[in-house]
Design an enzyme around this catalytic site. Structure first.
Site, PDB file in Angstrom:
ATOM      1  N   GLU A 110       0.840  -1.209   0.000  1.00 42.10           N
ATOM      2  CA  GLU A 110       0.000   0.000   0.000  1.00 42.10           C
ATOM      3  C   GLU A 110       0.863   1.243   0.000  1.00 42.10           C
ATOM      4  OE1 GLU A 110      -2.016  -0.248   3.741  1.00 42.10           O
ATOM      5  OE2 GLU A 110      -2.715  -2.275   3.320  1.00 42.10           O
ATOM      6  N   LYS A 112       2.196   4.641   1.712  1.00 37.40           N
ATOM      7  CA  LYS A 112       2.326   5.185   3.062  1.00 37.40           C
ATOM      8  C   LYS A 112       1.926   6.650   2.976  1.00 37.40           C
ATOM      9  CE  LYS A 112       5.488   5.337   7.011  1.00 37.40           C
ATOM     10  NZ  LYS A 112       4.873   6.482   7.574  1.00 37.40           N
ATOM     11  N   ASP A 114       1.255  10.392   4.032  1.00 38.62           N
ATOM     12  CA  ASP A 114       1.991  11.275   4.943  1.00 38.62           C
ATOM     13  C   ASP A 114       1.038  12.281   5.576  1.00 38.62           C
ATOM     14  OD1 ASP A 114       4.110  12.229   6.293  1.00 38.62           O
ATOM     15  OD2 ASP A 114       5.016  13.293   4.613  1.00 38.62           O
ATOM     16  N   TYR A 222      -6.819   2.234   6.215  1.00 41.36           N
ATOM     17  CA  TYR A 222      -5.923   1.156   5.804  1.00 41.36           C
ATOM     18  C   TYR A 222      -5.762   0.005   6.805  1.00 41.36           C
ATOM     19  CZ  TYR A 222      -2.865   4.421   8.324  1.00 41.36           C
ATOM     20  OH  TYR A 222      -2.332   5.275   9.239  1.00 41.36           O
ATOM     21  N   LYS A 309      10.532   3.595   3.108  1.00 40.09           N
ATOM     22  CA  LYS A 309      10.376   5.035   2.866  1.00 40.09           C
ATOM     23  C   LYS A 309      11.135   5.439   1.609  1.00 40.09           C
ATOM     24  CE  LYS A 309      10.106   7.392   6.882  1.00 40.09           C
ATOM     25  NZ  LYS A 309       9.325   8.503   7.378  1.00 40.09           N
ATOM     26  N   CYS A 403      23.235  41.230  15.276  1.00 37.25           N
ATOM     27  CA  CYS A 403      22.192  41.316  14.253  1.00 37.25           C
ATOM     28  C   CYS A 403      22.789  41.858  12.956  1.00 37.25           C
ATOM     29  CB  CYS A 403      21.065  42.225  14.734  1.00 37.25           C
ATOM     30  SG  CYS A 403      19.817  42.484  13.464  1.00 37.25           S
ATOM     31  N   CYS A 406      21.152  45.472  12.270  1.00 36.39           N
ATOM     32  CA  CYS A 406      21.291  46.660  13.116  1.00 36.39           C
ATOM     33  C   CYS A 406      22.471  46.565  14.079  1.00 36.39           C
ATOM     34  CB  CYS A 406      20.003  46.911  13.896  1.00 36.39           C
ATOM     35  SG  CYS A 406      19.749  45.712  15.210  1.00 36.39           S
ATOM     36  N   CYS A 421      16.967  39.139  17.542  1.00 34.30           N
ATOM     37  CA  CYS A 421      17.493  40.482  17.746  1.00 34.30           C
ATOM     38  C   CYS A 421      16.548  41.239  18.671  1.00 34.30           C
ATOM     39  CB  CYS A 421      17.596  41.194  16.395  1.00 34.30           C
ATOM     40  SG  CYS A 421      17.855  42.972  16.599  1.00 34.30           S
ATOM     41  N   CYS A 427      15.546  48.126  14.669  1.00 32.52           N
ATOM     42  CA  CYS A 427      16.080  47.183  13.682  1.00 32.52           C
ATOM     43  C   CYS A 427      15.206  47.218  12.412  1.00 32.52           C
ATOM     44  CB  CYS A 427      16.093  45.796  14.323  1.00 32.52           C
ATOM     45  SG  CYS A 427      16.719  44.526  13.237  1.00 32.52           S
TER      46      CYS A 427
HETATM   47  S1  IVH Z   1      -0.559   0.426   9.053  1.00 29.49           S
HETATM   48  C1  IVH Z   1       0.119  -1.734  13.019  1.00 29.49           C
HETATM   49  N1  IVH Z   1      -0.707   1.488   6.676  1.00 29.49           N
HETATM   50  O1  IVH Z   1       2.565   5.271   9.233  1.00 29.49           O
HETATM   51  C2  IVH Z   1       0.172  -1.059  11.708  1.00 29.49           C
HETATM   52  N2  IVH Z   1       0.172   2.834   8.415  1.00 29.49           N
HETATM   53  O2  IVH Z   1       4.847   4.317  11.264  1.00 29.49           O
HETATM   54  C3  IVH Z   1      -0.584   0.182  11.688  1.00 29.49           C
HETATM   55  N3  IVH Z   1       0.747   5.123   7.730  1.00 29.49           N
HETATM   56  O3  IVH Z   1       1.227   5.494  12.445  1.00 29.49           O
HETATM   57  C4  IVH Z   1      -0.274   1.112  10.605  1.00 29.49           C
HETATM   58  N4  IVH Z   1       0.144   4.906   5.623  1.00 29.49           N
HETATM   59  O4  IVH Z   1       0.156   6.892  10.618  1.00 29.49           O
HETATM   60  C5  IVH Z   1      -0.333   1.672   7.947  1.00 29.49           C
HETATM   61  N5  IVH Z   1      -0.950   2.280   4.502  1.00 29.49           N
HETATM   62  C6  IVH Z   1      -0.596   2.476   5.767  1.00 29.49           C
HETATM   63  C7  IVH Z   1      -0.073   3.716   6.228  1.00 29.49           C
HETATM   64  C8  IVH Z   1       0.307   3.844   7.565  1.00 29.49           C
HETATM   65  C9  IVH Z   1       0.626   5.738   6.545  1.00 29.49           C
HETATM   66  C10 IVH Z   1       1.296   5.774   8.934  1.00 29.49           C
HETATM   67  C11 IVH Z   1       0.466   5.591  10.164  1.00 29.49           C
HETATM   68  C12 IVH Z   1       1.361   4.950  11.178  1.00 29.49           C
HETATM   69  C13 IVH Z   1       2.725   5.176  10.631  1.00 29.49           C
HETATM   70  C14 IVH Z   1       3.582   3.975  10.946  1.00 29.49           C
END
Ligand code: IVH
Length: 668
Positions: A110, A112, A114, A222, A309, A403, A406, A421, A427
């Site tokens: 899936e 991740k 943000d 998710y 990541k 600064c 000034c 400052c 200033c």
């Molecule tokens: S699963 C026990 N799925 O990433 C597993 N987390 O470091 C629960 N996050 O706190 C999380 N996308 O805020 C999961 N597709 C995804 C995600 C996801 C973002 C975030 C979530 C979590 C952090 C994990």
């Protein structure tokens, strides 16, 4: 059809339209039609209070102000995920899973997201509670705010959902919304959000859900938890969730080999650049719930999942110089000046170095080859030095002590990262910043003077502080380069018009720390004129509703500075308003004298702020929460359920908008 049946029908239709628009991205009717159905429902609900339903589509506009979020224990702790940036570690994860399970398995891949995580509880298909992650054990109850997120279903559709379950996901702010929000904040000179993640979590913690409702948050789900989930596979459960109305990403793939997993990662690393929201990686989860259970958890995270990541885009370039910028409040920010380099589609020449500690940690030297990254942030930052590329060590970068604008020795408050400052009266960038604030729309509203004009006026020595604005003559302005007769006349008339700006806005315009527009209004009302305010003691200040110690100290500090006192004298002499106008002086009546009134819900005839005004002008007091001593609640549509419950328990009278207006009819 009677009105009760119509209410039920409208709720059903609106839930469906909402789902088509916000979850499926396929609008089923026009905005206009949607709004008129919603309005019809609002009116019917107002006329039929016994049909109150906290899951009605009308609840999405938000209403009540929450003073503090209730802390709630998570039924299942909210754990985080193991993180990696390396495909090698993904391979190790995969091998570990294979060895432990010793049988076939699938990995659900899936995005991740943000944003900020959220846990939703549904009971009998109705959203019961939304809680933030908090410390993983306990989080904040932000239900009122989450209800305003249009893609979160308040009621589930379809069938087969467990009587009670939790579903977790990410609340996020799409890029477009984030950019617009920051533009608005820049225009109001408010601090910008560094990235959509901070903006989303900041928004979720706002105390006024009606503001949250306007912020355009979105949510992807998710992870489902509960006793009687519909399927044995995580992926299949998410598909069921989508059928019940949840927003589930379509970028989700079940893979049965490591090669497929890598394929997904590579595809997403490209695709994410086209997505309307920020993602920072891919999450890999063993799909079978039985296998998840077998693998179990470490103290912090599941053994059945890992987050890969994406490497933030990074470039290597030369550091030529570090310069320092002084902001309106005096904070000094170090800026790295770089050899221009291409990064995520733009040419980067400058990057933020944030503060002295970061410079020290990087052990920066002029001429170093440095790594620049543009992650979720808009401003690129330096994240490292290529030490191997150093063949001659340049001069070490040391944070300045004076600064740059000034010359005043910089100070650094105990425990704070920033240097600033302290020379606020002399200033230049601080003066210019204060003037810019002074002329803004919510302050003196002299829109004919923009930042460039201020820069010129300052450089030509025509203004040294705010009060000099009122000495400007047409001839002074005409003398400036690129200044036409018409613009000069506009400036002069804008300045003249500002003499009528009411005291509360003049007070805001002075730019006293922590005195925003609302606080300025309260202070102006309470003290009536600048002299009483200037001489007010800490106790007198904090006795005013909603004025705390921090604001009181800032006000006292401002007026104990002689330069500020004499500034006020000069502004007085120029003719600015330093006392509340006639009509604000006297209450219109004392019909509400001695009464504490709580305002709740959405109103038709006046805004909430206007009602606050009306209450105060008629001698009453507006208070935030319902208690024994509340005289009555002025209730609009969709009054907050907790307030309603409390009012009923304490036997506090509920007064409708029309009744209230009748009460004070001649006094509005
Ligand atoms: S699963 C026990 N799925 O990433 C597993 N987390 O470091 C629960 N996050 O706190 C999380 N996308 O805020 C999961 N597709 C995804 C995600 C996801 C973002 C975030 C979530 C979590 C952090 C994990």
């Amino acid at each position: 059809m009677n009105s009760k049946e119509r209410i039920i029908q409208l709720r059903k239709e609106l839930h469906e339209h909402n789902h088509s628009y916000y979850v499926l991205n396929m609008p089923s009717i026009s905005d206009f039609e949607f709004d008129s159905l919603l309005r019809e429902l609002q009116e019917l609900e107002a006329a039929n209070p016994d049909m109150y339903d906290p899951s009605s589509p009308t609840m999405r506009v938000g209403s009540d102000i929450t003073k503090e979020f209730k802390q709630v224990q998570h039924k299942y702790p909210m754990l985080s995920l193991g993180n990696t940036y390396s495909k090698e570690e993904v391979r190790e994860f995969y091998d570990r899973v294979r060895r432990s399970l010793n049988e076939e398995f699938e990995i659900c891949c899936e995005l991740k997201f943000d944003g900020t995580s959220i846990s939703l509880t549904y009971v009998n298909g109705t959203l019961q509670r939304a809680v933030t992650r908090g410390d993983g054990e306990k989080g904040d109850d932000v239900t009122a705010n989450v209800k305003t997120i249009r893609s979160v279903p308040l009621k589930l559709s379809g069938e087969g959902y467990p009587a009670e379950f939790e579903i977790r996901g990410e609340v996020l702010m799409p890029w477009s919304v984030f950019e617009r929000l920051n533009e608005e904040r820049a225009a109001r000179e408010e601090q910008l959000f560094a990235n959509p993640r901070n903006a989303a979590s900041g928004t979720l913690k706002l105390q006024d859900s009606s503001i949250v409702a306007k912020r355009g948050l979105d949510a992807y789900l998710y992870f489902m938890l509960g006793e009687a989930l519909p399927a044995e596979g995580h992926y299949e459960n998410l598909q069921a969730a989508a059928r019940w109305g949840f927003k589930v990403s379509s970028y989700t793939r079940k893979c049965s080999t490591l090669e497929e997993v890598f394929g997904f990662i590579d595809a997403m690393d490209v695709e994410r650049k086209n997505l309307p929201f920020a993602t920072d990686g891919v999450v890999l989860k063993v799909n079978s719930l039985r296998q998840q259970k077998n693998l179990g958890y470490t103290a912090k995270s599941p053994r059945w999942a890992i987050a890969y990541k994406f490497q933030a885009e990074r470039a290597l370039t030369r550091l030529n110089e570090v310069t320092y910028q002084v902001g309106r409040t005096g904070v000094v920010t170090p800026v790295a000046n770089l050899d221009p380099v291409q990064l995520s589609g733009t040419v980067v020449k400058r990057a933020s170095l944030h503060n002295a500690d970061i410079i020290e940690k990087l052990d920066l030297h002029i001429g170093d080859m440095v790594y620049v990254e543009k992650g979720g942030e808009i401003i690129p930052k330096i994240t490292g030095v290529d030490v191997d590329a150093r063949f001659m060590l340049g001069e070490k970068v040391r944070f300045i002590t004076k600064c740059p604008e000034c010359g005043a020795p910089l100070v650094r408050a105990e425990g704070e990262a920033a240097h600033y400052c302290p020379n606020d009266v002399a200033c230049p960038p601080q003066i210019k910043g204060r003037i810019e604030h002074f002329v803004t729309r919510d302050a003196m509203n002299i829109d004919s003077i923009g930042p460039e004009t201020i820069e010129m006026l300052f450089n030509y020595n025509l203004i040294k502080d705010i009060s000099d604005i009122y000495q400007l003559q047409l001839e002074d302005l005409m003398f400036l380069p690129r200044m036409g007769q018409k613009s000069a006349e506009n400036i002069v008339s804008g300045i003249r018009a500002s003499l009528d700006v009411p005291f509360e806005r003049v007070l805001f315009a002075l730019g006293i720390r922590f005195v925003g527009a609302t606080v300025a209004k309260r202070l102006a009302r309470a003290f009536k004129n600048i002299d009483s305010l200037m001489n007010a003691s800490f106790e007198e200040l904090t006795a005013v509703d909603e004025i705390g110690g921090r604001i009181a100290s800032a006000v006292i500090a401002f007026f104990s500075n002689d330069a500020n006192r004499s500034l006020v004298e000069r502004l007085k002499a120029a003719g600015l308003q330093f006392e509340v106008g006639e009509e604000d002086q006297q209450p219109h009546s004392d019909i509400l004298k001695g009464q504490s009134i709580v305002i709740s819900g959405v109103f038709v005839h006046h805004s909430r702020d206007e009602y606050k005004d009306i209450i105060e002008k008629n001698g009453g007091k507006n208070v935030g929460s319902v208690s024994k001593s509340t005289s009555f609640i002025l209730a609009g549509d969709n009054m907050g359920p907790s307030k309603l419950e409390k009012a009923q328990k304490l036997g506090v009278r509920i007064v409708s908008e029309d009744e209230f207006l009748a009460m004070i009819t001649i006094n509005v």
